[in-house]
Enzyme design. Structure first.
Site, short mmCIF file in Angstrom:
data_model
loop_
_atom_site.label_atom_id
_atom_site.label_comp_id
_atom_site.label_asym_id
_atom_site.label_seq_id
_atom_site.Cartn_x
_atom_site.Cartn_y
_atom_site.Cartn_z
N ALA A 281 64.11 -41.57 -34.17
CA ALA A 281 63.93 -42.47 -35.32
C ALA A 281 64.69 -41.95 -36.53
O ALA A 281 65.35 -42.72 -37.24
CB ALA A 281 62.45 -42.63 -35.63
N TYR A 282 64.61 -40.66 -36.78
CA TYR A 282 65.31 -40.07 -37.92
C TYR A 282 66.82 -40.28 -37.76
O TYR A 282 67.50 -40.72 -38.68
CB TYR A 282 64.98 -38.58 -38.03
N SER A 283 67.34 -39.97 -36.58
CA SER A 283 68.77 -40.10 -36.34
C SER A 283 69.23 -41.54 -36.50
O SER A 283 70.25 -41.82 -37.15
CB SER A 283 69.12 -39.59 -34.94
N SER B 189 67.72 -44.00 -38.14
CA SER B 189 67.55 -44.48 -39.52
C SER B 189 68.68 -43.99 -40.41
O SER B 189 69.19 -44.73 -41.25
CB SER B 189 66.19 -44.05 -40.08
#
Length: 246
Positions: A152-154, A156
């Site tokens: 999710a971090y990557s 986003s």
């Protein structure tokens, strides 16, 4: 030229800590009036009290109506908006992709990407009134390379890069410049969200051999938010200790 820069009103999201506060401090030191946005009332008021001419605002950047209202309030309190720096963000869960929780995905995308869209849109509406603006979005090296167990971090942060490029190109014929920076792991309280193993993993991937410092990111952002940054827009600026050079 740099010493003669016009004082502006700047909004810094996530401005009470992490990368946000050092960035806000740099802007305030140059004479800009800084609106610090954070979700924590006590933290943001305490942070604003440390900077000359700064004002703290409690804002949920995941709520587009709240963002619009806070932008208008900052303009009413401080004057026409000249600078936006979007620092609010979260690593989210560190989980294998097959087990990655859907609520974790939704939270990270909402805070790290949707909120940046809301803040940029609200800021641009204000900046178009004066014909001048500087927007700097904090993306991440993870948005270029993808980090395992941080889907999710990557995703986003890759979205922030695409968003920045799109807005920058669309506004290129104006005097509004929109860029982003892609830090590798930086020594801030956000690192406390990581396991020691993941921290070691991201450090090992940095050729310089250490974590970055918040001041090093703030220095680059400070230039991107300045009048001197006149011919760079829709661009991605590396601050990763050599981890990515593209």
């Amino acid at each position: 030229m740099a010493n003669q820069e016009t004082p502006r009103v700047a909004i810094v999201t996530g401005g009470a800590g992490g990368l946000g506060f050092p960035i806000a401090a740099r802007l305030a030191a140059k004479g800009h009036k800084v609106a610090l946005w954070d979700i924590n009332k006590e933290r943001v008021e305490e942070a604003a009290a440390k900077l000359p001419g700064a004002k703290g605002y409690v804002v949920n950047v995941m709520d587009p109506a709240a963002v619009e209202a806070a932008t208008e309030q900052a303009v009413a309190d401080l004057g026409p908006l000249g600078i936006l720096v979007t620092c609010a963000g979260h690593n989210g869960p560190l989980e294998k992709f097959v087990d990655y929780p859907h609520d974790g995905w939704r939270f990270v995308m909402s805070l790290n990407l949707d909120a940046v869209f809301y803040c940029c849109q609200s800021a641009v509406r204000q900046m178009l009134k004066t014909g001048y603006g500087r927007i700097v979005n904090i993306a991440s090296i993870a948005g270029k390379e993808g980090n395992p167990n941080a889907v999710a971090y990557s995703a986003s942060k890759a979205g922030v890069i695409g968003l920045t490029k799109s807005i920058g190109k669309e506004l290129a014929t104006t005097q509004i410049r929109v860029n982003c920076v892609t830090p590798a792991a930086i020594e801030t309280e956000m690192m406390n969200q990581l396991t020691p193993e993941f921290k070691a993993y991201v450090t090992a991937k940095i050729p310089v051999g250490r974590l970055g410092e918040a001041e090093e990111v703030a220095s680059l952002v400070n230039w991107l938010a300045s009048e001197e940054c006149s011919f760079s827009t829709g661009a991605v600026f590396d601050v990763s200790g050599g981890r990515a050079t593209y």
